[in-house]
Scaffold this motif. Sequence first.
Motif, PDB file in Angstrom:
ATOM      1  N   ARG A 315       0.882  -1.104  -0.042  1.00 32.64           N
ATOM      2  CA  ARG A 315      -0.046   0.229   0.154  1.00 32.64           C
ATOM      3  C   ARG A 315       0.843   1.341  -0.205  1.00 32.64           C
ATOM      4  O   ARG A 315       0.486   2.203  -0.629  1.00 32.64           O
ATOM      5  CB  ARG A 315      -0.830  -0.226   1.210  1.00 32.64           C
ATOM      6  N   GLN A 316       1.998   1.070   0.906  1.00 31.25           N
ATOM      7  CA  GLN A 316       2.930   2.274   0.722  1.00 31.25           C
ATOM      8  C   GLN A 316       3.602   2.698  -0.527  1.00 31.25           C
ATOM      9  O   GLN A 316       3.706   3.869  -1.006  1.00 31.25           O
ATOM     10  CB  GLN A 316       3.839   2.271   1.750  1.00 31.25           C
ATOM     11  N   ALA A 317       3.810   1.508  -1.230  1.00 32.42           N
ATOM     12  CA  ALA A 317       4.310   1.612  -2.608  1.00 32.42           C
ATOM     13  C   ALA A 317       3.452   2.521  -3.550  1.00 32.42           C
ATOM     14  O   ALA A 317       3.778   3.195  -4.516  1.00 32.42           O
ATOM     15  CB  ALA A 317       4.986   0.431  -3.213  1.00 32.42           C
ATOM     16  N   ALA A 318       2.061   1.842  -3.451  1.00 36.67           N
ATOM     17  CA  ALA A 318       1.117   2.413  -4.376  1.00 36.67           C
ATOM     18  C   ALA A 318       0.714   3.867  -3.985  1.00 36.67           C
ATOM     19  O   ALA A 318       0.528   4.745  -4.927  1.00 36.67           O
ATOM     20  CB  ALA A 318      -0.249   1.668  -4.079  1.00 36.67           C
ATOM     21  N   LEU A 319       0.770   4.344  -2.660  1.00 31.39           N
ATOM     22  CA  LEU A 319       0.829   5.713  -2.343  1.00 31.39           C
ATOM     23  C   LEU A 319       1.851   6.500  -2.804  1.00 31.39           C
ATOM     24  O   LEU A 319       1.636   7.581  -3.260  1.00 31.39           O
ATOM     25  CB  LEU A 319       0.617   5.742  -1.017  1.00 31.39           C
ATOM     26  N   ASN A 320       3.151   5.751  -2.854  1.00 35.06           N
ATOM     27  CA  ASN A 320       4.429   6.596  -3.446  1.00 35.06           C
ATOM     28  C   ASN A 320       4.398   7.032  -4.646  1.00 35.06           C
ATOM     29  O   ASN A 320       4.819   7.731  -5.456  1.00 35.06           O
ATOM     30  CB  ASN A 320       5.580   6.086  -2.860  1.00 35.06           C
ATOM     31  N   GLU A 321       3.735   5.789  -5.458  1.00 30.92           N
ATOM     32  CA  GLU A 321       3.769   5.976  -6.776  1.00 30.92           C
ATOM     33  C   GLU A 321       2.768   7.011  -7.371  1.00 30.92           C
ATOM     34  O   GLU A 321       2.979   7.808  -8.262  1.00 30.92           O
ATOM     35  CB  GLU A 321       3.013   4.573  -7.516  1.00 30.92           C
ATOM     36  N   ARG A 322       1.505   7.082  -6.652  1.00 27.89           N
ATOM     37  CA  ARG A 322       0.640   8.283  -6.986  1.00 27.89           C
ATOM     38  C   ARG A 322       1.043   9.609  -6.800  1.00 27.89           C
ATOM     39  O   ARG A 322       1.028  10.350  -7.597  1.00 27.89           O
ATOM     40  CB  ARG A 322      -0.628   8.014  -6.038  1.00 27.89           C
ATOM     41  N   ARG A 323       1.874   9.639  -5.637  1.00 26.47           N
ATOM     42  CA  ARG A 323       2.615  10.898  -5.141  1.00 26.47           C
ATOM     43  C   ARG A 323       3.499  11.379  -6.302  1.00 26.47           C
ATOM     44  O   ARG A 323       3.601  12.526  -6.730  1.00 26.47           O
ATOM     45  CB  ARG A 323       3.054  11.066  -3.889  1.00 26.47           C
TER      46      ARG A 323
END
Length: 455
Positions: A315-323
């Motif tokens: 989930r953190q990786a997905a958030l970082n990608e969106r950011r």
Amino acid sequence: MTRRAPVALALAAVLATASCGITYVSPSVRSDSADVPVRVMTFSSQSVMMANRAPYTPQSLPEAFYQTATNEGRMRQAAALPEAPVVPDETFREPVMRPPPPVEPEPYRIGVGDRVLLATESAGTTVEELSGLLAAQTQRQGFTVRDDGTISIPDIGQARLAGLTLEEAENELFDVLIANELSPAVALEIAEFNAHKVVVGGAVGSPTVVPITLQPLTLGLAVAAAGGLDVPEPRFATIRIFRNGTLYQIPVDTFEDDADLQNLILRSGDAIFVDLTYDLDKALSYFQQQIDIISLERESRRQAFSELQAEIGFRQAALNERRSNFRTRLELGAEPRDYVYLSGEVASQSRVPLPFDQRASLADVLFESGGFDVTTGNPAHIYVLRPSPDPAEFGAVTAWHLDATNPAAFTLAGRFEMRPDDVVFIEAQPITRWNRTLRQFFPVLINTAQSAVTE
């Protein structure tokens, strides 16, 4: 005609050309313009307040910048207890009385695996609620204490409750809610007691695990929770208590006749075994099984926690990608932004994006972009040009005038809020305009003079 005559004629021609207005023109803010109606307002405390009344909502960052990757989950349940071992012994031996040391009652401390209920006041707005006809007066939400000793409250964050009494935990939640500017009206109760427990097995009605709750757990209550004693002859039975690597024992017939023994307070992790024989080695074998079960349960929890960490990592990786995608779109100009424009004698003619989720002042815009050069810029004539939002005044401009010859006036610049499409303009010094005029005038004069001389 002498050589001086052509030079004089050339000088006269240049001066005549200059007098016709063919020279350097310095921009300035004028209220007498026929094309653009301009209203000049002097900076003051009252005018700054009036300018700040213009409605404006700063652009917000995407939701991905406010989300967290934490996730609340339940750990796996422990495996069922094994059957109590059969310990045959036909030889009667009087059991030795060796009770555990007394334990002082202590308040219950929340532990890992406990399920707590957080109750907050509900907003009574209807007639039924206000008259008491609606039974539910609170909003309740359950949370499981995780392996790290915390619970995760949506939109608030983590609160560490493990090792705290109910009163201490409520104080901790009170501080967390106050820190997040929320109503501190909150009540806490424990819905499931999973952290502290006692194992009861052997000659009882139903071997089980008895949780320790808010009330101290006594030896009598633990035996009763397991269905009571199931011994044909009490004098041939012994209650064995395994605590912190030490084995204690109480004869059953003595236990049944002594209220003080029945009221012995148990501790978390105690193992109770009702033995019909007197072979301590066999009893220790049973306790070793319980220890193995606890080890398996802990390993299961570690594995579940690792899986939870992996999920949080995804989930953190997905958030970082969106950011990261959002930042890239900003760099490429693919995201809409609000801008303020800098013009005149500033360090750089440019546009300055207004920040996300907050408002920028005139001082922020000026000094973040390098300010202005006081040798060319006139601090007495700093303007913020703002077009009128009223369609009936299409094209009208309000020029907010800041006289910063006294540096104390910049305190007003720190309070003046910028709006999208504002233009910050700084006029040139009078000497700067004259200097630029001469720089354009003298090359023409010299070229004309040289042409006249050569004729």
